[in-house]
Enzyme design. Structure first.
Site, mmCIF file in Angstrom:
data_model
loop_
_atom_site.group_PDB
_atom_site.id
_atom_site.type_symbol
_atom_site.label_atom_id
_atom_site.label_comp_id
_atom_site.label_asym_id
_atom_site.label_seq_id
_atom_site.Cartn_x
_atom_site.Cartn_y
_atom_site.Cartn_z
ATOM 1 C CB SER A 25 -0.879 -0.059 1.241
ATOM 2 O OG SER A 25 -1.417 1.348 1.389
ATOM 3 C CE1 TYR A 77 -4.132 -2.381 5.064
ATOM 4 C CE2 TYR A 77 -3.286 -0.366 3.983
ATOM 5 C CZ TYR A 77 -3.649 -1.804 3.954
ATOM 6 O OH TYR A 77 -3.965 -2.060 2.631
#
Length: 265
Positions: free
Chosen positions: A147, A160
């Protein structure tokens, strides 16, 4: 005798993983597809078999169960004998402030986003080395869906982003250790991609402004076509606009908890 390449794709029942699987099937790869829900997975596999005439073997596996993760690699080995591409697309995410996040929340992200990938890589390396030796021009590839939050921190996405940063680092280190054996690893680090997993963002970010699953799949397919001499540690895909290194995530808090479910793909 025709030798078919094979790939194992986690998160392969929908979204980015399914689109990567579709592109690989179009290149003639036989596939093991993994996800939590067998019904959806089996349907995706059926469609690939019908459209491309390849083998597509659905295997239900939970990424937070490391025994199931190892069994998944064994199932691929039993079916295909080698492994040309390992695609790590399964992932989970929860938004929330560092000060408020409960341990069980970040532990699940660690399980799915990092422990499962490193376990898969460890289990799959013998197969990847074998296939790399049999295909000295291309070698074998590991492709991990990370990501953009693993590249540039985003408020509300600390845990995350940290798991995705770890995944990016893992890919670079695997290439340092294994590229001499013909096995290299590439992380792909996108901003928001228009999938059902990002539907929660539609009120503040129009789907037309998001990346497409095809954008990510195109990058993944390009990596599989590279020679063994080409190693790409990380590919960052950002959306058009004025915040190039930000996923533009805004956590929607659950009352009384200080955190909210989200993903950044």
């Amino acid at each position: 005798m025709t030798v078919h390449r094979s790939a194992l794709v986690t998160g392969g029942s929908r979204g980015i993983g399914a689109e990567i699987a579709r592109r690989l099937a179009g290149e003639g790869y036989h596939l093991t597809l993994a996800a939590r829900t067998l019904d959806t997975l089996a349907e995706t596999a059926r469609l690939l078999r019908e459209e491309f005439g390849v083998e597509a073997n659905p295997v239900a596996a939970r990424m937070n169960d490391l025994d199931q993760v190892r069994d998944l690699v064994q199932a691929h080995a039993d079916r295909f004998g080698g492994l040309n591409a390992l695609v790590l697309s399964a992932g989970t995410g929860t938004a929330g402030r560092v000060a408020d996040m409960q341990a069980k929340t970040y532990e699940r992200m660690l399980d799915v986003n990092f422990r499962a990938p490193i376990t898969l890589v460890q289990a799959a390396l013998p197969l990847l080395r074998k296939s790399a030796a049999e295909d000295p021009a291309r070698g074998a590839k590991i492709i991990a869906l990370a990501s953009i939050t693993g590249v540039a921190g985003e408020a509300g996405l600390a845990a995350y982003g940290a798991t995705k940063a770890a995944l990016i680092s893992l890919c670079e280190t695997v290439s340092l250790e294994e590229s001499g054996n013909g096995v290299s690893a590439t992380a792909i680090s996108p901003g928001y991609v228009d999938t059902d997993m990002t539907a929660w963002k539609h009120d503040e970010l129009d789907p037309s402004a998001m990346l497409r699953t095809g954008d990510i799949a195109e990058m993944a397919l390009a990596v599989t076509r590279l020679s063994r001499n080409a190693v790409i540690p990380n590919i960052v895909l950002t959306r058009a606009g004025d915040r190039m290194w930000r996923a533009r995530a805004t956590a929607i808090e659950t009352p009384g908890t200080g955190y909210a479910a989200c993903v950044s793909r």
